[in-house]
Design a protein around this motif. Sequence first.
Motif, mmCIF file in Angstrom:
data_model
loop_
_atom_site.group_PDB
_atom_site.id
_atom_site.type_symbol
_atom_site.label_atom_id
_atom_site.label_comp_id
_atom_site.label_asym_id
_atom_site.label_seq_id
_atom_site.Cartn_x
_atom_site.Cartn_y
_atom_site.Cartn_z
ATOM 1 N N TRP A 57 0.863 -1.193 0.000
ATOM 2 C CA TRP A 57 0.000 0.000 0.000
ATOM 3 C C TRP A 57 0.890 1.230 0.000
ATOM 4 N N TYR A 61 -3.198 10.254 3.232
ATOM 5 C CA TYR A 61 -4.382 10.696 3.958
ATOM 6 C C TYR A 61 -4.265 12.202 4.104
ATOM 7 N N ALA A 78 -9.004 1.050 1.488
ATOM 8 C CA ALA A 78 -8.559 1.270 2.875
ATOM 9 C C ALA A 78 -9.609 2.040 3.661
ATOM 10 N N CYS A 79 -9.426 2.076 4.992
ATOM 11 C CA CYS A 79 -10.370 2.820 5.832
ATOM 12 C C CYS A 79 -10.362 4.290 5.411
ATOM 13 N N ILE A 82 -9.733 8.519 9.620
ATOM 14 C CA ILE A 82 -8.946 8.148 10.800
ATOM 15 C C ILE A 82 -8.853 9.370 11.718
ATOM 16 N N GLN A 86 -5.227 8.317 16.427
ATOM 17 C CA GLN A 86 -5.522 6.876 16.318
ATOM 18 C C GLN A 86 -4.683 6.224 15.218
ATOM 19 N N GLY A 87 -4.233 4.995 15.526
ATOM 20 C CA GLY A 87 -3.456 4.253 14.547
ATOM 21 C C GLY A 87 -2.115 4.920 14.263
ATOM 22 N N VAL A 88 -1.411 4.362 13.295
ATOM 23 C CA VAL A 88 -0.079 4.892 12.956
ATOM 24 C C VAL A 88 -0.228 6.247 12.260
ATOM 25 N N CYS A 89 -1.214 6.329 11.352
ATOM 26 C CA CYS A 89 -1.410 7.586 10.609
ATOM 27 C C CYS A 89 -1.865 8.705 11.534
ATOM 28 N N GLY A 90 -2.832 8.392 12.399
ATOM 29 C CA GLY A 90 -3.351 9.406 13.319
ATOM 30 C C GLY A 90 -2.292 9.866 14.311
ATOM 31 N N HIS A 110 -2.908 0.085 16.182
ATOM 32 C CA HIS A 110 -2.729 -0.005 14.730
ATOM 33 C C HIS A 110 -4.050 -0.352 14.056
ATOM 34 N N ILE A 111 -4.336 0.332 12.941
ATOM 35 C CA ILE A 111 -5.584 0.075 12.214
ATOM 36 C C ILE A 111 -5.257 -0.826 11.028
ATOM 37 N N CYS A 113 -5.950 -2.184 7.759
ATOM 38 C CA CYS A 113 -6.772 -2.030 6.554
ATOM 39 C C CYS A 113 -6.554 -3.229 5.635
ATOM 40 N N GLU A 120 5.189 -0.547 8.638
ATOM 41 C CA GLU A 120 4.569 0.673 8.109
ATOM 42 C C GLU A 120 5.459 1.883 8.362
ATOM 43 N N ASP A 136 1.641 7.448 3.622
ATOM 44 C CA ASP A 136 1.585 6.151 4.311
ATOM 45 C C ASP A 136 2.110 5.050 3.382
ATOM 46 N N ASP A 138 2.900 0.852 3.419
ATOM 47 C CA ASP A 138 2.751 -0.420 4.131
ATOM 48 C C ASP A 138 3.542 -1.490 3.393
HETATM 49 N N1 SME Z 1 -2.466 1.137 9.219
HETATM 50 C C1 SME Z 1 -2.843 2.524 9.229
HETATM 51 C C2 SME Z 1 -4.172 2.742 8.565
HETATM 52 C C3 SME Z 1 -4.078 3.071 7.130
HETATM 53 S S1 SME Z 1 -3.745 1.756 6.155
HETATM 54 O O1 SME Z 1 -2.499 1.108 6.535
HETATM 55 C C4 SME Z 1 -3.768 2.130 4.568
HETATM 56 C C5 SME Z 1 -2.870 3.075 10.639
HETATM 57 O O2 SME Z 1 -2.737 2.319 11.613
HETATM 58 O O3 SME Z 1 -3.037 4.274 10.771
#
Ligand code: SME
Length: 164
Positions: A57, A61, A78-79, A82, A86-90, A110-111, A113, A120, A136, A138
């Motif tokens: 990926w 975002y 993907a989601c 966000i 939250q998660g790696v992106c957030g 971790h989210i 997707c 990541e 982002d 992955d």
């Molecule tokens: N894993 C990410 C979410 C986005 S996807 O990997 C495309 C996260 O934890 O923020």
Amino acid sequence: MFDFTPDRSGTETLSKPELYRQLASAADALTSGEPDGVANMANVAALMWEFIPTLNWAGFYRVIGGELVLGPFVGRPACIRIPFGQGVCGTAASTGETQLVEDVHAFPGHIACDAASKSELVVPILKDGTVVAVIDLDSPETGRFDDEDATGIEALAKLLSCAI
Ligand code: SME
């Protein structure tokens, strides 16, 4: 026709710094003079996919209305939204700092997707000191990303600050 691919002439494998230098140069050439941010992110997502090996990926975002919203990417759906923090992106968006995660299963919150993702790299894009988007990446390989990848994507993020 655009033909932006890594130039491997004279060498079997490109060093990471050289690969990211070529990627930044291609991104600069493709985005310069184009004011549409979505078009520029779409082309750079395609470039990252083309240049960087072992990804599942690659994309963006964007910060819209105080949360992250899915932008142009290559990979599985993907989601879409966000929240900051939250998660790696957030986390990258709320701290303004690069997140290099060797094992996503060890990252709290971790989210997932795409179940194939094992590591990541998320780099914020800042404009006037404010996070406006994140890049982002992955990978299906644990520990795929290192400091050289982070440095290369941070340089790309700087270059894109004025192009998105
Ligand atoms: N894993 C990410 C979410 C986005 S996807 O990997 C495309 C996260 O934890 O923020």
